[in-house]
Write a protein that holds these residues in place. Structure first.
Motif, short mmCIF file in Angstrom:
data_model
loop_
_atom_site.label_atom_id
_atom_site.label_comp_id
_atom_site.label_asym_id
_atom_site.label_seq_id
_atom_site.Cartn_x
_atom_site.Cartn_y
_atom_site.Cartn_z
N ALA A 173 2.91 5.99 14.43
CA ALA A 173 1.07 7.40 14.07
C ALA A 173 1.21 8.56 13.69
O ALA A 173 1.99 9.40 14.50
CB ALA A 173 0.83 6.78 15.52
N ASP A 174 0.53 8.99 12.99
CA ASP A 174 -0.09 10.04 12.54
C ASP A 174 -0.74 10.54 13.86
O ASP A 174 -0.72 11.87 14.09
CB ASP A 174 -0.42 9.90 11.51
N VAL A 175 -1.34 10.32 14.80
CA VAL A 175 -2.59 10.69 15.93
C VAL A 175 -2.46 9.16 16.79
O VAL A 175 -2.35 8.28 16.39
CB VAL A 175 -3.66 11.16 15.39
N MET A 176 -2.56 10.08 18.25
CA MET A 176 -2.53 8.90 19.47
C MET A 176 -3.70 9.29 19.77
O MET A 176 -4.26 10.36 20.03
CB MET A 176 -1.85 8.94 19.98
N VAL B 68 1.28 -1.22 0.01
CA VAL B 68 -0.07 -0.17 -0.07
C VAL B 68 0.70 1.46 -0.17
O VAL B 68 2.32 1.54 0.89
CB VAL B 68 -0.85 -0.25 1.04
N PRO B 69 0.84 2.19 -1.10
CA PRO B 69 1.76 3.49 -0.84
C PRO B 69 1.68 4.09 0.38
O PRO B 69 0.71 4.22 1.42
CB PRO B 69 1.10 4.65 -2.28
N GLU B 70 2.31 4.81 0.78
CA GLU B 70 2.75 5.39 2.43
C GLU B 70 1.56 6.81 2.54
O GLU B 70 0.58 6.91 2.77
CB GLU B 70 4.09 5.70 2.49
N GLU B 71 1.23 7.24 1.27
CA GLU B 71 0.37 8.30 1.21
C GLU B 71 -0.71 8.41 1.02
O GLU B 71 -1.95 9.00 1.51
CB GLU B 71 0.54 9.61 -0.19
N GLN B 72 -1.31 6.87 1.17
CA GLN B 72 -2.97 6.15 1.12
C GLN B 72 -3.07 5.29 2.33
O GLN B 72 -4.15 5.02 2.89
CB GLN B 72 -2.92 5.37 0.66
N LYS B 73 -2.11 5.76 3.75
CA LYS B 73 -2.45 5.43 4.87
C LYS B 73 -2.74 6.02 5.84
O LYS B 73 -1.91 7.83 6.01
CB LYS B 73 -1.52 4.37 5.43
N PHE B 74 -2.81 6.04 6.68
CA PHE B 74 -3.13 7.09 8.16
C PHE B 74 -3.29 5.83 9.05
O PHE B 74 -4.37 5.22 9.61
CB PHE B 74 -4.26 7.45 7.75
N ARG B 75 -2.32 6.42 10.43
CA ARG B 75 -1.93 5.40 10.87
C ARG B 75 -2.19 6.18 12.41
O ARG B 75 -2.36 7.54 13.07
CB ARG B 75 -0.39 5.27 11.10
N ILE B 76 -3.14 5.56 13.55
CA ILE B 76 -4.12 5.34 14.51
C ILE B 76 -3.01 4.45 15.54
O ILE B 76 -3.35 3.44 15.59
CB ILE B 76 -4.86 5.68 14.44
N TYR B 77 -2.55 5.16 16.95
CA TYR B 77 -2.23 4.31 17.87
C TYR B 77 -3.05 4.41 18.85
O TYR B 77 -3.23 5.87 19.57
CB TYR B 77 -0.71 4.40 17.80
#
Length: 556
Positions: free
Chosen positions: A485-488, A414-423
């Motif tokens: 993570a983009d946000v926690m 999956v291309p990095e720009e298509q990912k949104f990471r949450i912890y």
């Protein structure tokens, strides 16, 4: 030996005989010295301090800093030494141990000081080392609670008196270190000389107390870069102070005053605002960089599943179509699960997930194909077909939740720009008192005990016996990626342990005293006794807590 007692010492692999009244420290002195000194011992599966005296036949197992129980003894003792040093060097400024940072470090503040300099840090560390060099004894005595309250009041420990007032007992334990009083929720080392590795560095408005790593005690947990996690801790601790519930005593006071319902409403409303904010952030990222997949990670019992569902509702409000997948459903069949160093199934390992199947389904979903997602049965340890196919369209956002969500090896295609990471984790924001924080792991353990008993057919013994392995897996497979993570999000609710108490107590009392897990069960029961129970009646059906106690309106 007249009046001798048989002691079965696990560290020796056999029995020895000692005189009646022999302290554990004398028994420890008979053992071949290890790399690290013994800090405490399990006596008949109950943790005891080294000055505990033996009067009956017992089984003993000594622990050092590499044991989970041992590292807790080291940490608590270091806090007491820090308390003494801070009171000497900074009189009139109350010490607060705010929260953990890294695997074995703690962020601290001195009330009234908005800046902590390198010179002050060096002075505080230097005074702690003087206290350690003197090898001062740490004494524990049982006193009338009324006397203990008077001692705390004289020394200005309002946080401790509040807890004593809301959980009255006839007698309580008092720790003393060269005239300084303390109250701790677990064993301490017998003297200050045992705490020989630490350092203090300025951090934010306070300082960072670096302590040795359990997994590598020769290394201090220094230079921790966890800015996102630190921000979450600060936000929540500031909020609970504003709400007037920074400590358990304050929470208990509100419960006794009949304000439990008000606390529940405030805590749940705060959660809802956070989920709405995260959804707004994802929506903007979808427009700006084409985010298609939201990856939610977090340790065991952090509330990932309910968080994913609540986030999905907020995304729906914004016109997006959330599609949810749980990584748990991609577990390999139980007998194919990799094993850890102890030969136990390592469910925290990335290889416990069928990566090939998961990524095949991911590629097909991204191409717009319909995919039948499996469902994992935790009781049988088998995957089953769900027969409820999923499909993505141009408005869909795929939400994937699981402990490995932030591991780059999970979604390499999956291309990095298509990912949104949450912890997500359960960053406990309420403290027992100014020095004794509530470990996030304890909060999560209570959640897991309650959930596993209700949903997965596991009693307390089964959950407790797996917990050390779970924590080792988290340290290895989850925590290293949390700052990606983009946000926690903090899933803890400051009222929740009061609700969990009656659920967990019933389960914990079933653990027999013949197993090593008995001490952990008793420790948790003693911990829970500090909380005034709150009935769950007013908890909304969408609450994260419902994932663990039942009554959720979500399907799991």
């Amino acid at each position: 030996m007249a009046d001798s007692i048989k002691v079965i010492c696990d560290n020796l692999g056999g029995p020895i005989r000692v005189a009646m009244g022999t302290p554990l420290s004398d028994v420890a002195a008979q053992l071949t010295p290890g790399r690290y000194p013994f800090l405490a011992a399990f006596v008949n599966n109950r943790i005891k301090e080294l000055n505990y005296k033996i009067y009956t036949p017992v089984t003993v197992r000594f622990v050092d800093i590499t044991d989970f129980a041992g590292i807790r003894v080291y940490q608590r003792t270091s806090w007491f030494i820090l308390q003494k040093a801070a009171r000497t060097l900074f009189p009139g400024h109350t010490l607060h141990i705010r929260h953990s940072m890294g695997q074995s470090g703690f962020y601290c503040e001195l009330e009234g000081l908005d800046e902590f300099t390198h010179e002050q840090a060096a002075a505080l560390e230097g005074h702690m080392r003087e206290v350690v060099a003197q090898n001062l004894p740490i004494e524990r005595t049982k006193v009338l609670t009324s006397e203990l309250r008077a001692i705390y009041a004289e020394q200005g420990f309002d946080d401790k008196t509040a807890l004593l007032d809301t959980r009255p007992r006839l007698y309580s334990d008092l720790y003393t270190l060269d005239g300084t009083a303390g109250y701790f929720y677990g064993a301490l080392a017998p003297s200050t000389g045992y705490i020989d590795r630490f350092c203090i560095e300025p951090y934010y408005k306070g300082f960072y107390l670096a302590l040795p790593l359990r997994t590598n005690p020769g290394v201090l947990n220094k230079n921790v870069q966890q800015e996102k996690m630190f921000g979450i801790f600060q936000e929540y601790q500031s909020w609970v102070r504003i709400m007037g519930v920074p400590t358990v005593g304050d929470v208990n006071s509100k419960v006794l005053a009949g304000d439990a319902g008000g606390m529940i409403k405030l805590a749940e409303a705060f959660h809802e605002r956070k989920f709405a904010w995260v959804a707004d952030t994802i929506y903007d990222a979808n427009l700006s960089r084409g985010v298609r997949i939201v990856l939610i990670s977090g340790p065991s019992s952090s509330g990932k599943t309910t968080s994913a569902k609540r986030l999905g509702i907020q995304l729906g409000v914004l016109g997006l179509k959330p599609v949810l997948i749980s990584l748990d459903d991609y577990f390999v069949d139980r007998e194919k699960t990799p094993k850890d160093a102890d030969g136990e199934y390592d469910y925290e390992a990335l290889e416990a997930i069928d990566l090939e199947l998961f990524n095949d389904h991911l590629r097909r979903l991204m191409r717009g194909e319909s995919v039948d997602i499996p469902r994992y049965n935790f009781i049988t340890g088998r995957r089953m077909q769900h027969n409820d196919p999923l499909t993505l369209d141009e408005r869909s956002i795929l939400i994937v939740e699981g402990i490995h969500g932030l591991n780059p090896r999970l979604t390499p295609g999956v291309p990095e720009e298509q990912k949104f990471r949450i912890y997500i984790s359960c960053f406990t924001s309420v403290a027992m008192d100014n020095l004794s924080r509530i470990a996030t792991t304890d909060n999560r353990l209570l959640r897991r005990l309650t959930r596993d008993y209700r949903q997965r057919g596991a009693d307390a013994l089964a959950t407790l016996s797996r917990w050390a392995s779970v924590r080792r897996g988290e340290e290895k497979h989850i925590f290293p990626y949390q700052e990606n993570a983009d946000v926690m999000l903090n899933s803890s609710l400051f009222y929740e342990i009061s609700v969990l108490r009656p659920f967990a107590e019933k389960i914990l009392r079933e653990v027999p005293d013949t197993v090593p897990e008995y001490d952990e069960a008793r420790r948790m029961l003693k911990f829970l006794d500090n909380f005034i129970p709150i009935p769950p009646d007013e908890i909304p059906p969408t609450s994260i807590l419902r994932e663990f106690i039942g009554g959720s309106s979500f399907q799991y």
